[in-house]
Scaffold this motif. Structure first.
Motif, PDB file in Angstrom:
ATOM      1  N   LYS A   1       3.444  13.163  -9.139  1.00 43.07           N
ATOM      2  CA  LYS A   1       4.303  13.521 -10.272  1.00 43.07           C
ATOM      3  C   LYS A   1       5.591  14.184  -9.788  1.00 43.07           C
ATOM      4  CE  LYS A   1       4.285  16.007 -14.642  1.00 43.07           C
ATOM      5  NZ  LYS A   1       3.511  16.852 -15.561  1.00 43.07           N
ATOM      6  N   TYR A   2       5.490  15.062  -8.816  1.00 42.60           N
ATOM      7  CA  TYR A   2       6.648  15.738  -8.248  1.00 42.60           C
ATOM      8  C   TYR A   2       7.638  14.730  -7.668  1.00 42.60           C
ATOM      9  CZ  TYR A   2       9.384  18.956  -5.352  1.00 42.60           C
ATOM     10  OH  TYR A   2      10.407  19.666  -4.775  1.00 42.60           O
ATOM     11  N   GLU A   3       7.108  13.688  -7.025  1.00 42.32           N
ATOM     12  CA  GLU A   3       7.940  12.651  -6.410  1.00 42.32           C
ATOM     13  C   GLU A   3       8.384  11.584  -7.410  1.00 42.32           C
ATOM     14  OE1 GLU A   3       9.000  12.485  -3.224  1.00 42.32           O
ATOM     15  OE2 GLU A   3       8.017  14.362  -2.670  1.00 42.32           O
ATOM     16  N   GLY A   4       7.946  11.695  -8.662  1.00 41.99           N
ATOM     17  CA  GLY A   4       8.346  10.739  -9.691  1.00 41.99           C
ATOM     18  C   GLY A   4       7.586   9.429  -9.628  1.00 41.99           C
ATOM     19  N   ARG A   5       6.366   9.484  -9.125  1.00 39.82           N
ATOM     20  CA  ARG A   5       5.545   8.275  -9.011  1.00 39.82           C
ATOM     21  C   ARG A   5       4.224   8.468  -9.753  1.00 39.82           C
ATOM     22  NH1 ARG A   5       6.675   9.453  -3.427  1.00 39.82           N
ATOM     23  NH2 ARG A   5       8.290   8.090  -2.626  1.00 39.82           N
ATOM     24  N   SER A   6       3.586   7.357 -10.059  1.00 39.93           N
ATOM     25  CA  SER A   6       2.200   7.419 -10.508  1.00 39.93           C
ATOM     26  C   SER A   6       1.339   7.656  -9.267  1.00 39.93           C
ATOM     27  CB  SER A   6       1.793   6.099 -11.170  1.00 39.93           C
ATOM     28  OG  SER A   6       1.776   5.055 -10.205  1.00 39.93           O
ATOM     29  N   ALA A   7       0.099   8.031  -9.472  1.00 31.19           N
ATOM     30  CA  ALA A   7      -0.802   8.223  -8.324  1.00 31.19           C
ATOM     31  C   ALA A   7      -0.947   6.910  -7.557  1.00 31.19           C
ATOM     32  CB  ALA A   7      -2.164   8.735  -8.790  1.00 31.19           C
ATOM     33  N   ASN A   8      -1.060   5.791  -8.262  1.00 32.10           N
ATOM     34  CA  ASN A   8      -1.188   4.493  -7.608  1.00 32.10           C
ATOM     35  C   ASN A   8       0.045   4.171  -6.771  1.00 32.10           C
ATOM     36  OD1 ASN A   8      -2.779   1.863  -7.497  1.00 32.10           O
ATOM     37  ND2 ASN A   8      -0.742   1.148  -8.096  1.00 32.10           N
ATOM     38  N   ALA A   9       1.227   4.391  -7.344  1.00 34.66           N
ATOM     39  CA  ALA A   9       2.471   4.125  -6.612  1.00 34.66           C
ATOM     40  C   ALA A   9       2.586   5.041  -5.397  1.00 34.66           C
ATOM     41  CB  ALA A   9       3.683   4.303  -7.525  1.00 34.66           C
ATOM     42  N   HIS A  10       2.115   6.274  -5.527  1.00 34.06           N
ATOM     43  CA  HIS A  10       2.178   7.196  -4.399  1.00 34.06           C
ATOM     44  C   HIS A  10       1.229   6.770  -3.285  1.00 34.06           C
ATOM     45  CE1 HIS A  10       3.481  10.818  -2.467  1.00 34.06           C
ATOM     46  NE2 HIS A  10       2.226  11.167  -2.249  1.00 34.06           N
ATOM     47  N   ILE A  11       0.057   6.302  -3.637  1.00 28.93           N
ATOM     48  CA  ILE A  11      -0.887   5.797  -2.626  1.00 28.93           C
ATOM     49  C   ILE A  11      -0.281   4.600  -1.905  1.00 28.93           C
ATOM     50  CG2 ILE A  11      -3.124   4.664  -2.303  1.00 28.93           C
ATOM     51  CD1 ILE A  11      -4.148   6.538  -4.588  1.00 28.93           C
ATOM     52  N   LEU A  12       0.358   3.696  -2.628  1.00 30.25           N
ATOM     53  CA  LEU A  12       1.020   2.547  -1.991  1.00 30.25           C
ATOM     54  C   LEU A  12       2.135   3.009  -1.061  1.00 30.25           C
ATOM     55  CD1 LEU A  12       1.204   0.026  -4.955  1.00 30.25           C
ATOM     56  CD2 LEU A  12      -0.217  -0.131  -2.907  1.00 30.25           C
ATOM     57  N   TYR A  13       2.900   4.019  -1.482  1.00 27.53           N
ATOM     58  CA  TYR A  13       3.951   4.594  -0.641  1.00 27.53           C
ATOM     59  C   TYR A  13       3.353   5.125   0.661  1.00 27.53           C
ATOM     60  CZ  TYR A  13       6.973   8.306   1.116  1.00 27.53           C
ATOM     61  OH  TYR A  13       7.698   9.132   1.931  1.00 27.53           O
ATOM     62  N   LEU A  14       2.249   5.858   0.570  1.00 28.05           N
ATOM     63  CA  LEU A  14       1.606   6.424   1.753  1.00 28.05           C
ATOM     64  C   LEU A  14       1.070   5.333   2.683  1.00 28.05           C
ATOM     65  CD1 LEU A  14      -0.310   9.380   0.058  1.00 28.05           C
ATOM     66  CD2 LEU A  14       1.760   9.532   1.481  1.00 28.05           C
ATOM     67  N   ILE A  15       0.508   4.284   2.104  1.00 33.54           N
ATOM     68  CA  ILE A  15       0.007   3.170   2.917  1.00 33.54           C
ATOM     69  C   ILE A  15       1.160   2.503   3.659  1.00 33.54           C
ATOM     70  CG2 ILE A  15      -1.008   0.850   2.819  1.00 33.54           C
ATOM     71  CD1 ILE A  15      -2.756   1.928   0.471  1.00 33.54           C
TER      72      ILE A  15
END
Length: 60
Positions: free
Chosen positions: A26-40
Motif C-alpha cells: 500500500k505504501y508503494e502504491g501497489r496491490s499485494a499481488n503487484a508487489h509480489i510480482l515486483y519482488l519476483i
C-alpha cells in the motif's frame, strides 16, 4: 492475443508477515499481488546480473 496467466498460491501462516506485506504494498502504491510480482522480477534481475541471463524454457 491471448494473455499468458499462471496462478501461484502462497500460503502465509505468519499473520505479521501478511500484514507487513500489505502495508509495504500500500505504501508503494501497489496491490499485494503487484508487489509480489515486483519482488519476483527484482530477484530475477539480481540473479541474472550475478549468474547470467536465464533462457526461457530452460529447466536446468
Amino acid at each position: 492475443m491471448k494473455k499468458y496467466l499462471r496462478h501461484i498460491g502462497i500460503r502465509l501462516e505468519d499473520e505479521e508477515l501478511h500484514e507487513k506485506l500489505h502495508y509495504i504494498a500500500k505504501y508503494e502504491g501497489r496491490s499485494a499481488n503487484a508487489h509480489i510480482l515486483y519482488l519476483i522480477r527484482r530477484d530475477i534481475e539480481k540473479f541474472e546480473a550475478e549468474h547470467g541471463k536465464i533462457i526461457s524454457g530452460d529447466n536446468a
